[in-house]
Enzyme design. Sequence first.
Site, short mmCIF file in Angstrom:
data_model
loop_
_atom_site.label_atom_id
_atom_site.label_comp_id
_atom_site.label_asym_id
_atom_site.label_seq_id
_atom_site.Cartn_x
_atom_site.Cartn_y
_atom_site.Cartn_z
N ASP A 13 1.00 -1.00 -0.01
CA ASP A 13 -0.19 0.10 0.44
C ASP A 13 1.51 1.29 -0.03
O ASP A 13 2.47 1.63 0.64
CB ASP A 13 -1.18 0.17 0.96
N LYS A 70 0.11 2.90 6.11
CA LYS A 70 -0.42 1.63 6.57
C LYS A 70 0.09 0.36 6.22
O LYS A 70 0.10 -0.60 7.26
CB LYS A 70 -1.56 2.10 5.40
N CYS A 101 -21.87 21.44 -21.83
CA CYS A 101 -22.53 22.66 -21.92
C CYS A 101 -23.81 22.87 -20.26
O CYS A 101 -24.14 24.28 -20.10
CB CYS A 101 -23.73 22.85 -22.97
#
Length: 1012
Positions: free
Chosen positions: A460, A484, A587
Site C-alpha cells: 500500500d 499503512k 454545456c
Amino acid sequence: MAGVGDSAEIDEGLYSRQLYVLGHDAMKRMKTSDVLISGMKGLGVEIAKNVILAGVKSVTVHDEGNAQWSDLSSQFYLTNDDIGKNRAEATVESLVELNSYVPVTAYTGELSYHFLSHFQVIVLTNSTLKEQLRIGDFCHAHNIKFIVAETKGLIGQLFCDFGKDFVVYDPNGAAPRTSMVENITQDNPGLVTCVERHMFQDGDFVRFSEIQGMNELNDITPIEVRVTGRYSFEIVDTSSFSKYIKGGLVTEVKMPSRISFEPLRTSLNKPEIQTDYFKIKHYVTLHLAFQALHKFVEQAGHLPRPRSQVDAESLLVLTRKINDEAPEEVHQNPLNEKLVRTFAYVCAGDLGPINAFIGGVAAQEVMKACSGKFTPLKQWMYYDSLECMPEDTLLTEDACAPRQCRYDGQIAVFGSEFQEKLGKQRYFLVGAGAIGCELLKNFALMGLAAGEGGNITVTDMDSIERSNLNRQFLFRSSDVSKMKSETAARATRKMNPNCNVTAHQNRVAPETEHIYSEEFFEGLDGVALAVDNFEARMYIDRRCISFRKPLLESGTLGTKGNTQVIVPFLTKTYGVATDNSNAYPMCTLKNFPYAIEHTLQWARDEFEGLFKQPAESVNQYLQNPDFLARILRKPSAQSSEILTSIHSHLVKEKPTSWEDCVAWARRRWQLQYHNTICQLLHNFPADQLTSSGVSFWSGLKRCPQPLEFDSSIESHLDYIVAAANLHAQNHKIPGSRNRDAIRQILDTVRVPPFQPKSGVTIHVTDEEAAAATEDIDEQHLEKLRADLPDPTVFAGWLMEPINFEKDDDSNFHMDFIVAASNLRAENYSIPQADRHKSKLIAGKIIPAIATTTSAVAGLVCLELYKLVLGLKHISSYRNSSLELAQLLFAFFEPLRARPKKFHKKEYTLWDRFDVKGIKADGQEMTLKELLDNLKDKHQLDVIMLLYGESCLYDYGRNHKERLDQRLTEIVRTVTHREIPAHLKFLVFEVLCRDEEEEDDDAIVPPVRYEFR
C-alpha cells in the site's frame, strides 16, 4: 455528556466517512446510547469493535468465562498469555484504544435486572436459551433494544427485538429523490408533470419549492403522492390554488415510520426469517436445530464433538422432538436431517470469517437500534456457508479433535491437515486500507501463512490519516502519518506472532513489474484485492489471468458491499469494467447547471484549471525547450488554452505581491459570477423564446442572475480569501487570512463595468462546442508565442502546481470549492450545499462504515477457505451482494468461464499456448520456427502475431524478411525498446485463419513464449 443537540461532540475529522453513511442526526442519536455486549469470544469482540468505532455513548463488555485455546481462532484481542484469564478483562484494554470518544468497561458479574436497566441496547452472544428468554422478556417490557447473535462453525444466527413501537427515521439512507416540475394542473387531485422521469412511488411524501404562480405549494407541509406515470403523479386538491406559471422542484421527504417487534419468547414459535430466500426451508430447519442445540448443551454439558456420529444422532433426536411439537409455522415435513447432522459436526467450531460477517451485520443492527437510521432486521436471520466443506474428503473425529493450540476452533471444522495447508500459503494482498485491515485480521486468525514457507505480501502506497481510524481498525492515533502496510503488518503479527507478513509501499502497475515479477506471481497461491479503483483491479485481473492465479475481489459503498471469487479455468474473470465516474455534459456545466452536483463539478474543474494545470504548463515551458514546438505542431483549442495560460502567468497577470493576488481573485470573481452571466443573458435574455414559441429558459434550464460583489458578504469574501491564497501559493508569494486587511486591499481594486460582446458565441450543446474548437486563430497563437519571455529569464524559478486535497482543512482547497460552487449555485437559484456535502461530492469520497467492511471481509475469507481446499465444483463458490441498510443479501454462483471454439476445441480466457523459445542447441527460435510450432502442435495457422500494440508479423503485409529473425530481435526492432532484464516470458496475441468458420480469422488464446 452533552445532549443530542450538541453537534460539537461529533468529530468530523474522525467520523467523516461514516457521517456520509449515517448523517449528523443519526450520529447524535447514537451518541446517547449505552450498549452492553455479553460474551467476549470471537463474535462478541467483533461486534464490540464495530460498535466502538461507530461512536456510541459507551460500551460495556461482559463475560463470566475464561479464555480457552479454541477462542484464539476468532478472538483477535486474546493471546496465548491470556489463556485462563477472564475474556472481558483480557480484552477491554485493546477495545479502549479503538476510539477515545467511547468509554469501554469490563463487567464479569451476573446480568441482574438492576444492572441491565442502565442500557439502551443489550447484545447477547455465547448465551443459553434460558438466559436469552429471561433477558429478552425484561428488555421487551422495559423498552430496551435486544439482540441475540450466535455463530456455530459455519452457521450464524441473529435475532432482533426493538420493542413495541420502534421509530425508523430513514429506511434506506438514500439521498432524497428530486425532480424538476414542468406543469401542475388546477384540479382535484392536482396532476404534476415532471421534466425528467421521476423516481417517486405511491405513498411517498414530497415538498415543493421555487414554484412560480402556484405559490401555495411552496408553503405546504409534505404531501403524499399517487403515481400516474413515469413523468407524472397526483397530489392534493389544487383547484383553488393560483395558476401554475413555471419552474419548481419537487423533493422527497422521508417520513418516520413505526415498527412493532415481538419478544423472543413469542417470536421463537412464530419466526419471521429474513435471509437468502433460496435457502428459506434450510433456515427453518436451522431455527429448530439451534433450539435443539441449547437442549443438548444443557443435558451433555458441552457442544457436540466435531464429527462425532454419536453426538450428531443425539442432536438429531432432540431436533425431531422439537419439530414434532413445533407449531405449523415452523414445523418441517420432512425435516432436513442431513443438515442437522452437518450442523452437529461443525457447531463446535469458532471461525473468524463467520464471526466477521455475522458480527458486522449484528453491529449494524446495534447502530440501527441506537439511531433509528435504516430498516432493522424483523426479526430472525440465519446464514450458513456449508459450501465450504470439503467435497470429497471424509473428516474424522480424530482429524478434528482439539490440539490445545490457537487454531482449535478452526480445526474442529476443517481438520488438522487443512490447518497445515493454510500455514503454507503464499498470498499477495493489494491494499491495507479498510478492507485490507479486516482481511489481515482474518488471515491472522485463520493462520494463513503462519507455517513454514508461508507468506503474505501486503503493499500500500498510502500513509495513515486521521479519517482512516474510524474504520481501519489496525491503526491508532499514534500511527497517523506512518505507512499503512508496515503498521498493518505489525498489528497482524501481534495478533498471531507466527504469521509471516512482508510489507511493501509499491503501486502494483506495469512500472513495478520488476518487483512483482513473473517469479513473484508464479510463487503465489492467490491474490486478494483491497483497492478502490478500477485501473488497479483491471491490471491485477490481467496479471492473475496471465499466471493463472485465483483472485479475491471485494468492495464497499456505505452499507452496500460485494465480493467476487475468480477461480482459474472455472469462473469468469473480473472482466472489462466501465468507468463509473459521473460525466456531466459540458454545456450543462458551463452555462446551464440545475443541480448542486453540476456547480461542484464546475468548481473542481475551476480548481484544476486555475491552480494545477497552468502551473504544470508554465514549468514545462521553463524546463523543456521542445514543449512549445510540441503543443503547436498541430494547433488546437487545447494548445491555444495552454499558451494563453502560460502567457497570463508569465506576462499579462504575473503577480509580484500579495496585493496582486487579491486583485487577481477579485477580477476572477467578477468574470465568473457577474460578467459571464451578463453575457449569457445578453445572448439569451430571460424572455427569449425558441423557434417553437417556448421559453428558452424552461425545462432543465434555470435562468441565471448576475451577482454584485460586496466584501461585507461572507460568501463573497470566502472566495477571494481562498482564491488569492491559492494563487499566491502558485507563485510562491506569502498569503494571508486577515479578512479585514483583505477588505482594505479590495477597496483599492478597480473593476471595469461589464461591456457585452456581440461577437461571443455561447454554445447550447456539446456538439456545437466541439465543432467550434476546430476553428483556431493561428495568428493569435503565434503572437502569444512571440510575446513569451525567454525561459532563461526565470532560471531557477518554477511555479508550484497544487494538487487538490479534500481532507486538509488548512490549505484553502475545500474553502475554494465550497465558495466557488455556492456562488455559482446562487447565480442559478440552486439550493446550496454545506461543506460536508460539498466535500462528499467534489472529493468523490466513498462513504464507508466499519460494519460493511467487516461483513465483506468475512465473506471473502470464506471463499479463501474454498480456494485452499481446492474445491473443483463451481456450485461450491459464492459471489455476493449485500445491503446492510435494509438487510438484503444475494449469494450466487459465479459465472462460468465462457468457452470459445476453434478447430472443434474449446478455449477460455484462462487458456494459453506455452512455447519454449530456447531449442535443444541453446539457440532461440526464429519467427518461422514459432509459426511452424503453432501449426504442428496446435493446428494454428497464424496470420497475425502481436506483442502489446506492436505487430510482429502480418501475413497480409508480407513480412517475409522477419521469418528468419529471432523473436526477441523482432520485438526490440518493432518496439524500439530493450526487453526488461526481469522478463523471461513474452506474451503474444495471435490471429488465426479458421477455414471451418464463416469468418476468415479468429482470436485464440495467447502464446506465452519462454526465451530465457
